[in-house]
Design a protein around this motif. Structure first.
Motif, PDB file in Angstrom:
ATOM      1  N   GLN A 261       9.319  -3.298  -6.733  1.00 52.55           N
ATOM      2  CA  GLN A 261       8.890  -2.562  -5.550  1.00 52.55           C
ATOM      3  C   GLN A 261       7.731  -1.627  -5.871  1.00 52.55           C
ATOM      4  O   GLN A 261       6.769  -1.538  -5.109  1.00 52.55           O
ATOM      5  CB  GLN A 261      10.060  -1.771  -4.966  1.00 52.55           C
ATOM      6  CG  GLN A 261      11.015  -2.632  -4.128  1.00 52.55           C
ATOM      7  CD  GLN A 261      11.924  -1.812  -3.257  1.00 52.55           C
ATOM      8  OE1 GLN A 261      12.522  -0.842  -3.713  1.00 52.55           O
ATOM      9  NE2 GLN A 261      12.065  -2.206  -2.002  1.00 52.55           N
ATOM     10  N   LYS A 262       7.836  -0.939  -6.998  1.00 52.04           N
ATOM     11  CA  LYS A 262       6.749  -0.030  -7.386  1.00 52.04           C
ATOM     12  C   LYS A 262       5.460  -0.802  -7.639  1.00 52.04           C
ATOM     13  O   LYS A 262       4.372  -0.362  -7.263  1.00 52.04           O
ATOM     14  CB  LYS A 262       7.143   0.757  -8.638  1.00 52.04           C
ATOM     15  CG  LYS A 262       8.175   1.839  -8.376  1.00 52.04           C
ATOM     16  CD  LYS A 262       8.496   2.607  -9.644  1.00 52.04           C
ATOM     17  CE  LYS A 262       9.499   3.723  -9.374  1.00 52.04           C
ATOM     18  NZ  LYS A 262       9.849   4.461 -10.619  1.00 52.04           N
ATOM     19  N   ARG A 263       5.588  -1.959  -8.274  1.00 50.99           N
ATOM     20  CA  ARG A 263       4.393  -2.764  -8.543  1.00 50.99           C
ATOM     21  C   ARG A 263       3.770  -3.295  -7.262  1.00 50.99           C
ATOM     22  O   ARG A 263       2.558  -3.278  -7.089  1.00 50.99           O
ATOM     23  CB  ARG A 263       4.750  -3.931  -9.463  1.00 50.99           C
ATOM     24  CG  ARG A 263       3.573  -4.443 -10.264  1.00 50.99           C
ATOM     25  CD  ARG A 263       3.837  -5.824 -10.808  1.00 50.99           C
ATOM     26  NE  ARG A 263       3.508  -6.836  -9.814  1.00 50.99           N
ATOM     27  CZ  ARG A 263       3.668  -8.141 -10.010  1.00 50.99           C
ATOM     28  NH1 ARG A 263       4.181  -8.569 -11.126  1.00 50.99           N
ATOM     29  NH2 ARG A 263       3.348  -9.003  -9.083  1.00 50.99           N
ATOM     30  N   GLN A 264       4.635  -3.744  -6.343  1.00 45.81           N
ATOM     31  CA  GLN A 264       4.152  -4.224  -5.059  1.00 45.81           C
ATOM     32  C   GLN A 264       3.449  -3.117  -4.292  1.00 45.81           C
ATOM     33  O   GLN A 264       2.392  -3.330  -3.694  1.00 45.81           O
ATOM     34  CB  GLN A 264       5.317  -4.768  -4.229  1.00 45.81           C
ATOM     35  CG  GLN A 264       5.807  -6.130  -4.673  1.00 45.81           C
ATOM     36  CD  GLN A 264       4.749  -7.205  -4.484  1.00 45.81           C
ATOM     37  OE1 GLN A 264       4.021  -7.554  -5.416  1.00 45.81           O
ATOM     38  NE2 GLN A 264       4.649  -7.732  -3.293  1.00 45.81           N
ATOM     39  N   GLN A 265       4.050  -1.942  -4.319  1.00 48.48           N
ATOM     40  CA  GLN A 265       3.459  -0.816  -3.605  1.00 48.48           C
ATOM     41  C   GLN A 265       2.110  -0.428  -4.196  1.00 48.48           C
ATOM     42  O   GLN A 265       1.173  -0.085  -3.464  1.00 48.48           O
ATOM     43  CB  GLN A 265       4.417   0.374  -3.626  1.00 48.48           C
ATOM     44  CG  GLN A 265       5.637   0.182  -2.738  1.00 48.48           C
ATOM     45  CD  GLN A 265       6.682   1.258  -2.918  1.00 48.48           C
ATOM     46  OE1 GLN A 265       6.411   2.310  -3.520  1.00 48.48           O
ATOM     47  NE2 GLN A 265       7.888   1.029  -2.422  1.00 48.48           N
ATOM     48  N   LYS A 266       2.003  -0.500  -5.518  1.00 45.20           N
ATOM     49  CA  LYS A 266       0.720  -0.194  -6.147  1.00 45.20           C
ATOM     50  C   LYS A 266      -0.333  -1.224  -5.755  1.00 45.20           C
ATOM     51  O   LYS A 266      -1.479  -0.873  -5.438  1.00 45.20           O
ATOM     52  CB  LYS A 266       0.868  -0.163  -7.669  1.00 45.20           C
ATOM     53  CG  LYS A 266      -0.433   0.175  -8.394  1.00 45.20           C
ATOM     54  CD  LYS A 266      -0.267   0.145  -9.886  1.00 45.20           C
ATOM     55  CE  LYS A 266      -1.562   0.525 -10.583  1.00 45.20           C
ATOM     56  NZ  LYS A 266      -2.698  -0.341 -10.222  1.00 45.20           N
ATOM     57  N   ASP A 267       0.051  -2.503  -5.765  1.00 46.27           N
ATOM     58  CA  ASP A 267      -0.893  -3.561  -5.381  1.00 46.27           C
ATOM     59  C   ASP A 267      -1.337  -3.387  -3.927  1.00 46.27           C
ATOM     60  O   ASP A 267      -2.521  -3.510  -3.602  1.00 46.27           O
ATOM     61  CB  ASP A 267      -0.257  -4.945  -5.573  1.00 46.27           C
ATOM     62  CG  ASP A 267      -0.068  -5.303  -7.038  1.00 46.27           C
ATOM     63  OD1 ASP A 267      -0.665  -4.616  -7.893  1.00 46.27           O
ATOM     64  OD2 ASP A 267       0.680  -6.264  -7.334  1.00 46.27           O
ATOM     65  N   ILE A 268      -0.361  -3.106  -3.056  1.00 45.67           N
ATOM     66  CA  ILE A 268      -0.690  -2.937  -1.634  1.00 45.67           C
ATOM     67  C   ILE A 268      -1.516  -1.678  -1.431  1.00 45.67           C
ATOM     68  O   ILE A 268      -2.436  -1.649  -0.599  1.00 45.67           O
ATOM     69  CB  ILE A 268       0.600  -2.898  -0.800  1.00 45.67           C
ATOM     70  CG1 ILE A 268       1.253  -4.287  -0.801  1.00 45.67           C
ATOM     71  CG2 ILE A 268       0.322  -2.454   0.631  1.00 45.67           C
ATOM     72  CD1 ILE A 268       2.612  -4.343  -0.149  1.00 45.67           C
ATOM     73  N   ARG A 269      -1.207  -0.617  -2.185  1.00 41.85           N
ATOM     74  CA  ARG A 269      -2.018   0.607  -2.104  1.00 41.85           C
ATOM     75  C   ARG A 269      -3.470   0.310  -2.460  1.00 41.85           C
ATOM     76  O   ARG A 269      -4.394   0.717  -1.746  1.00 41.85           O
ATOM     77  CB  ARG A 269      -1.453   1.654  -3.055  1.00 41.85           C
ATOM     78  CG  ARG A 269      -2.352   2.857  -3.248  1.00 41.85           C
ATOM     79  CD  ARG A 269      -1.918   3.677  -4.448  1.00 41.85           C
ATOM     80  NE  ARG A 269      -2.945   4.620  -4.821  1.00 41.85           N
ATOM     81  CZ  ARG A 269      -3.994   4.338  -5.568  1.00 41.85           C
ATOM     82  NH1 ARG A 269      -4.155   3.105  -6.032  1.00 41.85           N
ATOM     83  NH2 ARG A 269      -4.894   5.250  -5.859  1.00 41.85           N
ATOM     84  N   ASP A 270      -3.682  -0.405  -3.559  1.00 40.06           N
ATOM     85  CA  ASP A 270      -5.050  -0.723  -3.984  1.00 40.06           C
ATOM     86  C   ASP A 270      -5.765  -1.566  -2.927  1.00 40.06           C
ATOM     87  O   ASP A 270      -6.939  -1.329  -2.621  1.00 40.06           O
ATOM     88  CB  ASP A 270      -5.029  -1.472  -5.322  1.00 40.06           C
ATOM     89  CG  ASP A 270      -4.513  -0.606  -6.464  1.00 40.06           C
ATOM     90  OD1 ASP A 270      -4.485   0.624  -6.296  1.00 40.06           O
ATOM     91  OD2 ASP A 270      -4.141  -1.166  -7.507  1.00 40.06           O
TER      92      ASP A 270
END
Length: 432
Positions: A261-270
């Motif tokens: 989830q954290k990785r997905q959120q970082k990717d989506i944030r970028d």
């Protein structure tokens, strides 16, 4: 009278040649041109392994080390690891070569069970072998292991589980790269939950002795990024399928779900920050506000977060559209001009008090980190207040107990006139 050597004298461009001389080929050339006979290699290897007690790991390691002195491990690397992992030479299609040969006296497939303590000694023997013959590591991770995993659907459940445990240990101990797991992303292996069940056991085994950060690093180095491909095609469109799968009671790997989830959120944030900066730029091709809001709502849904967690992404993206190359005395005006234009974008995501406080804190941290706009903080809040993005209650709550520690005293001091105005306005409304 001088003697003349036997042979033909060179004439023109003709090179001299000796007649009757036999040139001996070097050993390396002879070996490379020799017939490829994996069955002969297997039978010779078996002779080194025969007679050793089933759990005498030191004896197996010594026998394999000694066999390398006479057998051509470099030439027969694939058959060697097939014998030591699945117990025999594999034919095209994943079945064993059918020549009546017995299973190998030593193989991971022959372990007592698929428990970690029963599989690990076999992998430790492989590690000793590779440490002795370093050239074997490359064919193991680039050829043999991929070849074995692509036929994992042909194995019985227990054999498959033994292979999953061994694969986890080989990746953990650096004998193979996590890139071998990409083989399982083929559709025929992903269907019926076969691939993801294999991955569950790989992750669970890996995390017995290592952290989630260590596992994540191995996966990243191996280029294993899209975990959705381990799931059947019919499940890949389900919302948040990866996190919900690993968090389920049946799988029981919440740390994996949290990391994903954290990785997905970082990717989506970028993605959000970069795309939003483009969409709200001052170019003639800038997108319309409804189009921008629709894009942001889709991104928030993909991230699986609420507005209070998504608003900081929007703020960062909007600031990308500011022309930061202007002179210092013009920068505040550029920021406020951009915000006035973008209030309708922020407003739909700031309907709750938590989202408004989150936005104010994002602005506080932004101004604290960039001293060029640190003095603009009160005017930014006032602009958003006038644009119906944040309420007076949110600003007052932030001032009383919601502010971040970074630069708190400075920002509260700078906002005193605005806070006093809002408090007086509140009092007047109460009297009325």
């Amino acid at each position: 009278m001088s003697s003349t050597p036997t042979g033909t004298a060179p004439t023109g461009n003709t090179k001299p040649a000796l007649t009757g001389a036999k040139i001996k080929q070097r050993k390396g050339v002879v070996k490379s041109q020799a017939k490829f006979e994996p069955e002969v290699f297997r039978d010779a290897l078996y002779k080194h392994l025969e007679g050793i007690s089933p759990e005498d790991w030191d004896a197996f390691a010594t026998a394999l080390d000694k066999a390398g002195n006479t057998l051509e491990y470099r030439k027969y690397a694939d058959p060697l690891f097939e014998i030591l992992i699945v117990g025999g030479i594999l034919a095209p299609g994943g079945a064993f070569v059918d020549d009546g040969a017995p299973p190998s006296p030593f193989s991971i497939a022959g372990a007592k069970s698929d428990k970690l303590e029963d599989v690990k000694p076999f992998v430790d023997v492989l590690e000793k072998l590779i440490r002795r013959y370093k050239f074997l590591q490359r064919p193991l991770e680039e050829s043999t292991l991929n070849g074995i995993l692509q036929y994992v659907n042909r194995y019985e459940v227990e054999q498959r589980n033994k292979l999953a445990v061994a694969t986890a240990l080989m990746i953990q101990q650096g004998l193979a790269s996590a890139s071998v797991l990409s083989t399982l992303q083929k559709d025929h292996l992903a269907k019926d939950d076969l691939a993801i069940s294999f991955i569950d056991l790989v992750f669970r085994t890996y995390l017995v002795d290592q952290t989630m950060d260590h596992l994540a690093s191995s996966l990243r180095k191996g280029g294993v990024r899209n975990w959705l491909l381990f799931f059947p095609q019919t499940k890949r469109d389900q919302p948040n399928i990866v996190a919900s799968h690993f968090r389920s009671a049946e799988v029981g790997l919440p740390q994996v779900a949290e990391y994903w989830q954290k990785r997905q959120q970082k990717d989506i944030r970028d993605q959000t920050v970069a795309r939003l900066g483009e969409m709200v730029s001052s170019d003639e091709d800038a997108a319309s506000i409804p189009e921008v809001v629709e894009f942001l709502q889709a991104q928030m849904k993909s991230a699986g977060v609420g507005p209070e967690d998504f608003v900081p992404f929007i703020w960062e993206g909007l600031m990308k559209a500011v022309d930061w190359s202007v002179r210092q005395d013009q920068l505040e005006g550029a920021v406020l001009k951009e915000l006035k234009k973008d209030c309708p974008i922020l407003e739909p995501f700031c309907s709750s008090a938590r989202a408004q406080i989150s936005l104010i804190n994002s602005i506080q941290l932004f101004c604290y980190a960039d001293t060029r706009v640190i003095k603009s903080f009160p005017k930014i809040l006032q602009t958003l207040y006038n644009g119906d993005v944040i309420s007076d209650d949110a600003i007052l709550y932030w001032a009383q107990k919601g502010a971040k520690a970074q630069g708190k005293a400075h920002f509260l001091k700078a906002c005193e006139p605005l806070i006093r105005f809002l408090q007086e306005d509140d009092d007047d409304e109460d009297e009325e």
